[in-house]
Design a protein around this motif. Sequence first.
Motif, PDB file in Angstrom:
ATOM      1  N   ASN B  41      21.153 -22.653  18.958  1.00 52.54           N
ATOM      2  CA  ASN B  41      20.392 -21.405  19.056  1.00 52.54           C
ATOM      3  C   ASN B  41      19.530 -20.924  17.713  1.00 52.54           C
ATOM      4  O   ASN B  41      18.612 -20.330  17.780  1.00 52.54           O
ATOM      5  CB  ASN B  41      21.328 -20.290  19.671  1.00 52.54           C
ATOM      6  CG  ASN B  41      20.371 -19.642  20.887  1.00 52.54           C
ATOM      7  OD1 ASN B  41      20.089 -20.287  21.925  1.00 52.54           O
ATOM      8  ND2 ASN B  41      20.470 -18.205  20.821  1.00 52.54           N
ATOM      9  N   TYR B 113      15.576 -11.477  18.812  1.00 51.48           N
ATOM     10  CA  TYR B 113      16.365 -11.263  19.903  1.00 51.48           C
ATOM     11  C   TYR B 113      17.239 -12.734  20.215  1.00 51.48           C
ATOM     12  O   TYR B 113      17.547 -12.625  21.398  1.00 51.48           O
ATOM     13  CB  TYR B 113      15.615 -10.547  21.017  1.00 51.48           C
ATOM     14  CG  TYR B 113      15.024  -9.355  20.405  1.00 51.48           C
ATOM     15  CD1 TYR B 113      15.928  -8.192  20.128  1.00 51.48           C
ATOM     16  CD2 TYR B 113      13.665  -9.138  20.347  1.00 51.48           C
ATOM     17  CE1 TYR B 113      15.437  -7.004  19.428  1.00 51.48           C
ATOM     18  CE2 TYR B 113      13.138  -8.038  20.031  1.00 51.48           C
ATOM     19  CZ  TYR B 113      13.755  -7.021  19.370  1.00 51.48           C
ATOM     20  OH  TYR B 113      13.440  -5.686  19.085  1.00 51.48           O
ATOM     21  N   GLN B 114      17.195 -13.442  19.305  1.00 52.59           N
ATOM     22  CA  GLN B 114      18.107 -14.697  19.832  1.00 52.59           C
ATOM     23  C   GLN B 114      19.401 -14.210  19.862  1.00 52.59           C
ATOM     24  O   GLN B 114      19.935 -13.092  19.535  1.00 52.59           O
ATOM     25  CB  GLN B 114      17.830 -15.922  18.383  1.00 52.59           C
ATOM     26  CG  GLN B 114      18.351 -15.453  17.429  1.00 52.59           C
ATOM     27  CD  GLN B 114      18.290 -16.387  16.221  1.00 52.59           C
ATOM     28  OE1 GLN B 114      19.141 -17.243  16.254  1.00 52.59           O
ATOM     29  NE2 GLN B 114      17.389 -16.226  15.225  1.00 52.59           N
ATOM     30  N   GLU B 115      20.169 -15.232  20.754  1.00 51.83           N
ATOM     31  CA  GLU B 115      21.573 -14.425  20.950  1.00 51.83           C
ATOM     32  C   GLU B 115      22.295 -14.085  19.702  1.00 51.83           C
ATOM     33  O   GLU B 115      22.050 -14.871  18.765  1.00 51.83           O
ATOM     34  CB  GLU B 115      22.262 -15.908  21.729  1.00 51.83           C
ATOM     35  CG  GLU B 115      23.467 -15.393  22.308  1.00 51.83           C
ATOM     36  CD  GLU B 115      24.062 -16.471  23.025  1.00 51.83           C
ATOM     37  OE1 GLU B 115      23.755 -17.756  22.940  1.00 51.83           O
ATOM     38  OE2 GLU B 115      25.061 -16.146  24.242  1.00 51.83           O
ATOM     39  N   ASN B 116      23.069 -13.149  20.068  1.00 49.76           N
ATOM     40  CA  ASN B 116      23.909 -12.642  19.015  1.00 49.76           C
ATOM     41  C   ASN B 116      24.959 -11.881  19.668  1.00 49.76           C
ATOM     42  O   ASN B 116      24.671 -10.986  20.750  1.00 49.76           O
ATOM     43  CB  ASN B 116      23.220 -11.543  18.259  1.00 49.76           C
ATOM     44  CG  ASN B 116      24.086 -10.726  16.927  1.00 49.76           C
ATOM     45  OD1 ASN B 116      25.042 -10.678  17.425  1.00 49.76           O
ATOM     46  ND2 ASN B 116      23.216 -10.447  16.372  1.00 49.76           N
TER      47      ASN B 116
END
Lengths: 606, 370
Positions: B41, B113-116
């Motif tokens: 990701n 807004y990539q996965e976190n």
Amino acid sequence: MSNEAILHSSVVAHDHHDSHDDTHHEHHHHETFITKYVFSQDHKMIAKQFLITGMFWAVLGGFMSVLFRLQLGYPDSTFPWLEDIIGKWGKGGHISAEAYYALVTTHGTVLVFFVLTAGLSGTFANLLIPLQVGARDMASPFMNMLSYWFFFLAGLVMLSSIFVETGPFSGGWTAYPPLSALGSASPGSKTGMDLWIIAMALFVVSSLLGGLNYIATILNMRTKGMSMTRLPLTIWALFFTAVLGVLSFPVLLSGFILLIFDRNFGTSFYLSDIFVSSVGALPNEGGSAILFQHLFWFLGHPEVYIILLPAMGMVSEILSTNARKPIFGYMAMVGSMFAIAILAFLVWAHHMFVTGLNPFLGSIFVLLTLLIAVPSAIKVFNWITTLWRGNIRFTPAMLFAIGFVSLFISGGLTGIWLGNSAIDIHLHDTYFVIAHFHIVMGVASMFGMFAGIYHWFPKMYGRYLNNNLGYIHFWLTMIGAYLIFWPMHYQGFAGMPRRYYDFSVWESFKQFADLNRFISTVATIVFFVQIMFLFNFFYSIFKGRKVTSTNPWSSNTLEWTTPINPGHGNWVGEIPEVHRWAYDYGKDGKDFIPQTTPVGDDESVH
Amino acid sequence: MSTVLVIAVAVLVFLVIFQIAKASEYVAILKGEDRSRKENNKINGFFMITFLIAGLIGVYYCNELLVDKTLFAQPSASVQGERVDDMMKLTLVITGIVFVLTQIALFVFAYKYQENDNRKVFFFPHNNTMEIIWTVIPAIALTVLVVIGLRNWFFFTSDAPKESAVVEVTGKQFGWIFRYAGEDGVFGKKYYRMIDPANNSLGLNWRDSADINIKDDPAAHDDIVQDQTMYVVKEKPVKLIINSRDVIHDVGLSAFRLKMDAVPGTPTTLWFTPKYTTKEMREITGNPNYQYEISCDQMCGNGHYSMKGIIEVVTQAEYDEWQAKQKPAYYAAFPDKDPSNQQQAVPVAVDSAKKVTALSSAKSISTASN
Ligand code: HEM
Ligand SMILES: [Cu+2]
Ligand SMILES: [Cu+2]
């Protein structure tokens, strides 16, 4: 430990989802090889048939573009192997003009109709409609099977046209008469054209059988609780697609029938005042060549939405699922698709601004055409807002969905140029148009299709595609698509006409020799990247990593409530009941709430 | 040989990529699916923002590289075309702004807004105000474009000015035939069954033909018919009457930013005012071989790509000179009717007098059609 063992040991290591009994669901009737894989009436098998047949045509159609790009990029080189594969059409290692036009025409026809209509709608309407509305199969599985076999037959006839003495049809995928009506005007318009029309007529039958079935299934066979406004956007998109097809394909067929009459029975629907050098004056008088264009584009324009809408629907679904966030503006999305579907029937003459169309009529079509940009803009803004403040997982499907949005923006904006007749009068039939429709329709829909394949492959085959190959596939294709088609806008700005075999004698267009070589080289590489994808596809059907949970993407829709390898009938017991829309992601702090979960008492309302 | 090599290299690259991809899948599984997903990701998120930046630079670079090869590098050769250019520039600005903003939003959001694990998703299913704003703003922008576009469109398609020169253009597989009305300023009648490729390429009604109900039309006797090159006068509007003899063609005038189909059985028209002579355009473009080319822009058969015509834009004086040299096509088909072929019968002095009248009457056509 063997590779296989590593791959499948994960079953034990990571079963944080409920591990479902994925042994084959029992059938109440016995299946033979023929009924299971050939004359299957199971919508899932028919979907796979459409997909794999579509892939065959995509490879062939794509390879044709590599061949004719070879001519455009390397007009002075010889390729002796061409003579080996295409014989007299490649004499001396050069593609002849005749062959060039045959290749361009077949490339266009095959990609528009066989790949992006049958391959795309056929695959995903069949796979997803029953699974996502909660039905055991299509309204008429038998008609559904016929739909595939008519498509298959259409393909056979089209394929056979490549092998006739006078060559396949070569007058462009739009098949405008008189060129397409007169064998004396072009060798491709002899037997090749008869076969082309027969193939297309069979194709129309196929798409009508399919379309009626899709509409009937969506309207009548939704499971309990699945009201129209709870349908996933994929289904809405496939519904509008089917309606467009059912209303417009018959018009195309009527146009073809008149063409058959003109070709074979001496009528003059499209023919008037014609003198062909090789045969002299023809007897036909009083027809109108433009009539065909009206009939053709009355399908032809909705056709581009028939190609685009399923991609839009799947992209909406995939973006929302992987952003872990509801699709923004569900009703606006449905509304804009509805608007697009209506307007799609009212803009066909924007392809005919320079045919001598009445200027006033032309102005109405300008207005309606630019109007269609509004719902398209709404969709783009809604997709982008869906990403905003999400929590994005970049699965290969998600990457292709994002790529789709990017391409749809790039290609959609140039539509605003061409829809304005006062600009189209300059850019019509130049490479600007090639750039526009390849980006917005060709490549974008291909991206939608790839997104769909990556996302639903686990449902189709119970295994995953290789992720890393997926990433490579996406990035190379994305970069390649822009490198191929972006510079073509500039060729269009030079007025460079499409459907030209050679530009070297033109003072106005020959300055792009280097660029053409560059584009052809990239196109060849991109073609091989697609072959790599196909390799991944077929390899993974048999050897891919096994899916171990029923809901690998943590998705809300119904197809993920079926067993990993659903049998004919889809659900083992009762069809589940639906209690909510498909997009409750991130609601009340919950990652996702499947459609089958009843609404809780303390749940917030939106 | 080199093809074999290329294929061998391609296959090799292919196998290597495949093996690496497969191996890294095993590694991913051994490492734990969750962890490897998060790593992937990050990488893809980084690619997103890189793609955006590289892409925008690429768009700029592509423009630098190619714009000089397009028509934007030279002025429009017609008055109409200037309006087309203006519209393209305005549309470029509007669509360009939208393009840059939406692409930036798309890829920046994807990156940002990539996965976190710590982010809480914002449940945001709809917002009427926002949706209304982005329905109304495009609608206004499009209205502006439509209004300007239609004003130009009605100008382009309006009736040609009275003083326009008129040329009939006929497309055939694979070339162009031009006809001028001749001395009387009237195009004689024609009928496609009268076509004779040898000497009557347009089928002008030069004789009675009772079986197909055709009468000899004297107005056709002085029409001038020419292949390949069309002559028009700078700054004088010219109206084209466009026909086709066989299949659909298209008169593509890229230097003038216009085009119009040639449809068998249904004549179309197009008018424009040339701004620069061919000679002037050679200076403007710095290309001594510059030609105003007519490209056929509608697929018309296997020779489509070679269907070239030339437009010579000249001054009035040059035009008159050229015109004085033209002979009606009728005389080529019926040499015995040609006055200049009857010279044996007439004394030399009279002959030269005839020439003078021919010349002055040629002049009078140009004034008549003025
Ligand atoms: C590798 C990707 C592709 C490349 C390099 C490519 C290239 C081209 C080029 C250069 C032309 C114009 C040829 C000419 O006018 O002389 C063309 C025509 C066309 N292409 Fe593609 N194309 C590709 C993929 C697609 C896809 C995915 C579609 C699906 C919609 C498509 C549909 C068409 C159509 C409809 C035409 C017009 C055919 C005609 O003029 O009759 N192409 N292609
Ligand atoms: Cu259209
Ligand atoms: Cu042509």
